[in-house]
Design an enzyme around this catalytic site. Sequence first.
Site, PDB file in Angstrom:
ATOM      1  N   HIS A 169      45.522  38.349  36.108  1.00 54.93           N
ATOM      2  CA  HIS A 169      47.141  37.831  36.434  1.00 54.93           C
ATOM      3  C   HIS A 169      47.573  37.975  37.644  1.00 54.93           C
ATOM      4  O   HIS A 169      48.402  37.412  37.846  1.00 54.93           O
ATOM      5  CB  HIS A 169      47.662  38.781  35.288  1.00 54.93           C
ATOM      6  N   ASP A 381      52.378  36.784  44.567  1.00 52.26           N
ATOM      7  CA  ASP A 381      52.550  36.840  43.320  1.00 52.26           C
ATOM      8  C   ASP A 381      51.540  36.098  42.415  1.00 52.26           C
ATOM      9  O   ASP A 381      51.250  34.839  42.711  1.00 52.26           O
ATOM     10  CB  ASP A 381      53.984  36.498  42.819  1.00 52.26           C
TER      11      ASP A 381
HETATM   12  C1  GDG Z   1      52.137  40.320  36.642  1.00 50.43           C
HETATM   13  C2  GDG Z   1      51.738  39.483  38.013  1.00 50.43           C
HETATM   14  C3  GDG Z   1      52.421  37.415  36.581  1.00 50.43           C
HETATM   15  C4  GDG Z   1      61.853  42.203  34.641  1.00 50.43           C
HETATM   16  N1  GDG Z   1      63.111  42.991  34.750  1.00 50.43           N
HETATM   17  C5  GDG Z   1      63.298  43.132  33.523  1.00 50.43           C
HETATM   18  C6  GDG Z   1      62.351  42.838  32.780  1.00 50.43           C
HETATM   19  N2  GDG Z   1      61.542  41.877  33.396  1.00 50.43           N
HETATM   20  C7  GDG Z   1      60.445  41.225  33.100  1.00 50.43           C
HETATM   21  C8  GDG Z   1      60.739  39.874  33.278  1.00 50.43           C
HETATM   22  C9  GDG Z   1      59.017  39.304  33.254  1.00 50.43           C
HETATM   23  C10 GDG Z   1      58.330  40.581  33.734  1.00 50.43           C
HETATM   24  O1  GDG Z   1      59.320  41.599  33.486  1.00 50.43           O
HETATM   25  C11 GDG Z   1      58.073  40.531  35.109  1.00 50.43           C
HETATM   26  O2  GDG Z   1      56.988  39.389  35.111  1.00 50.43           O
HETATM   27  P1  GDG Z   1      56.433  38.887  36.475  1.00 50.43           P
HETATM   28  O3  GDG Z   1      55.495  37.737  36.471  1.00 50.43           O
HETATM   29  O4  GDG Z   1      57.835  38.162  37.608  1.00 50.43           O
HETATM   30  O5  GDG Z   1      55.669  39.956  37.519  1.00 50.43           O
HETATM   31  P2  GDG Z   1      54.725  41.204  37.239  1.00 50.43           P
HETATM   32  O6  GDG Z   1      55.393  42.252  36.196  1.00 50.43           O
HETATM   33  O7  GDG Z   1      54.255  41.809  38.463  1.00 50.43           O
HETATM   34  O8  GDG Z   1      53.259  40.788  36.368  1.00 50.43           O
HETATM   35  C12 GDG Z   1      52.647  38.225  37.825  1.00 50.43           C
HETATM   36  C13 GDG Z   1      52.383  38.423  35.438  1.00 50.43           C
HETATM   37  O9  GDG Z   1      51.660  39.632  35.551  1.00 50.43           O
HETATM   38  C14 GDG Z   1      51.660  37.657  34.211  1.00 50.43           C
HETATM   39  O10 GDG Z   1      50.520  37.102  34.333  1.00 50.43           O
HETATM   40  O11 GDG Z   1      53.141  36.467  36.543  1.00 50.43           O
HETATM   41  O12 GDG Z   1      52.480  37.435  39.169  1.00 50.43           O
HETATM   42  O13 GDG Z   1      52.006  40.380  39.094  1.00 50.43           O
HETATM   43  O14 GDG Z   1      58.829  38.922  32.109  1.00 50.43           O
HETATM   44  O15 GDG Z   1      61.367  39.351  32.043  1.00 50.43           O
HETATM   45  N3  GDG Z   1      62.291  42.922  31.237  1.00 50.43           N
HETATM   46  C15 GDG Z   1      63.584  43.468  30.473  1.00 50.43           C
HETATM   47  N4  GDG Z   1      64.473  44.013  31.386  1.00 50.43           N
HETATM   48  C16 GDG Z   1      64.404  44.178  32.837  1.00 50.43           C
HETATM   49  O16 GDG Z   1      65.232  44.643  33.549  1.00 50.43           O
HETATM   50  N5  GDG Z   1      63.580  43.613  29.495  1.00 50.43           N
END
Ligand code: GDG
Length: 483
Positions: A169, A381
């Site tokens: 990921h 990322d």
């Molecule tokens: C890893 C990789 C890759 C965020 N704030 C809140 C909340 N979120 C949720 C978002 C989103 C998730 O968290 C964050 O996803 P990201 O992709 O931006 O980042 P990582 O957590 O670092 O994830 C990344 C991912 O895996 C998938 O393969 O894209 O690059 O680092 O879904 O919605 N959710 C809630 N409240 C919040 O305040 N409910």
Amino acid sequence: MENDSRKLIIASNRLPFILERDGGSWKLLPGSGGLVTALAPVLRDRGGIWIGWPGLSGTADISGQISRASDEAGFDMKPVYLDAEDVRRYYKGLSNEVLWPLFHDLQSYCNFDPSYWQSYLDINARFAGVIGEQAGSGDFIWVHDYHLLATGSEIRKAGISASTGFFLHIPFPPLDIFAKLPWRSEILRSMLDYDLIGFQTPRDRRNFIQCLRTFVDDIAIVGKGQVIEARAGEKTIRIGYFPISIDYTEFSQLAGSREVADAAWFIHEDIPKGKIVLGVDRLDYTKGIPYRLRAFEDFLEKHPELHRKITLVQVVVPSRRDIPVYEELKIEIERMVGEINGRFTRSGWVPIHYIFRSLSRPELLGYYRAAEIALLTPLKDGMNLVAKEYCASNIERSGVLILSEFAGAAPQMKKEAILVNPYNIEQVSDAIFQAWTMDLRERRSRMEKLQASVARNDIYWWVNSYLKASLAGALDDFPTVST
Ligand code: GDG
């Protein structure tokens, strides 16, 4: 344990639920996120299994809670238990003080403590042991992320013959950075024990192939396109890229609901005259939040005429807070927000609204919907799902996405988003101005294309394309996931 019907076995560091102490009892919260949404129906329909750590290192007996989580989810969950020392070495140590920073090109954050490696191998072997208790020879074992790079070889050592796949990921780093890893050859050789290795982007796969060519003897790479092959001795390994996505329909439907519309209205009511620029990130040094704050400060310095007309809302979701560097980052962000607000705030206008907590889904979508501009500038990322969620939630179809060129989402969104180098403070500041001045027709045209592309390549497309690559046409053995 053999099972007649072919089933899908998922292994990830964490099981898809959160267990919290609630006074004297336990509170069980269902797992969220795209992976759970996409895979839960497949597991439910075929009686699949999810294997992972329940997230606690104490000695409390939580077998009842795991059974309850399984009943509620509709599929089996099997725990891999870790004690406090395992958590320190395998999870906080090798996973989060070595692989996480190194794979995001931030080697100065690494702590290459030699004692971490053996623990990492032991825990990967423990995962393989639990997998072995569940897997029949016809099953497909799908292992997720950087915590479990070596589980493939432990599965083979344990004599399990089921076919295996791995998905990373996070990014895979360039050769010069990967070369610093003390266990570089061991990691690569372990990964080659999977039958399919999936990355987020062509860039990650290119880096991986270059590392294979450098550190693994007698490797041949053949084919071209989304899935190619590596031949190592007797073994053929498929290597592909599969950009992960979101449940587009779920996000756009919820964003269109009355609840979210009301939330968005209230958010804008507080910031009546201006445009909202939104950042949403887990607390993590890879997300580039201090550089982003500097860029916003630069924008405020250069555009006094736009004071009171623009507000940055920065949501930071608490994460990994027991690791000191994360706590230091929080202090740094709060210091910067205080400094910038102290400098620019005027009666009736605070330039940065800073939120440090996890929001509920409808509240988060309220912010997505209310924001005229999304400012997502990670230093690196794997994908950045927030960029895709922002587009899916943009019901007015007039928002502008400013996105780091180092996010895995950039290749898919580069034509319609404004791409920036997150280290280039003046460029990011100029991008905010460009977004501010972009006319409605252009904003709409860009956002419609972004939405169409995320809708086309959604999370179900991602699961299907991965399983298809792994099973070579036998995808129908699992029910097709449909929206
Ligand atoms: C890893 C990789 C890759 C965020 N704030 C809140 C909340 N979120 C949720 C978002 C989103 C998730 O968290 C964050 O996803 P990201 O992709 O931006 O980042 P990582 O957590 O670092 O994830 C990344 C991912 O895996 C998938 O393969 O894209 O690059 O680092 O879904 O919605 N959710 C809630 N409240 C919040 O305040 N409910």
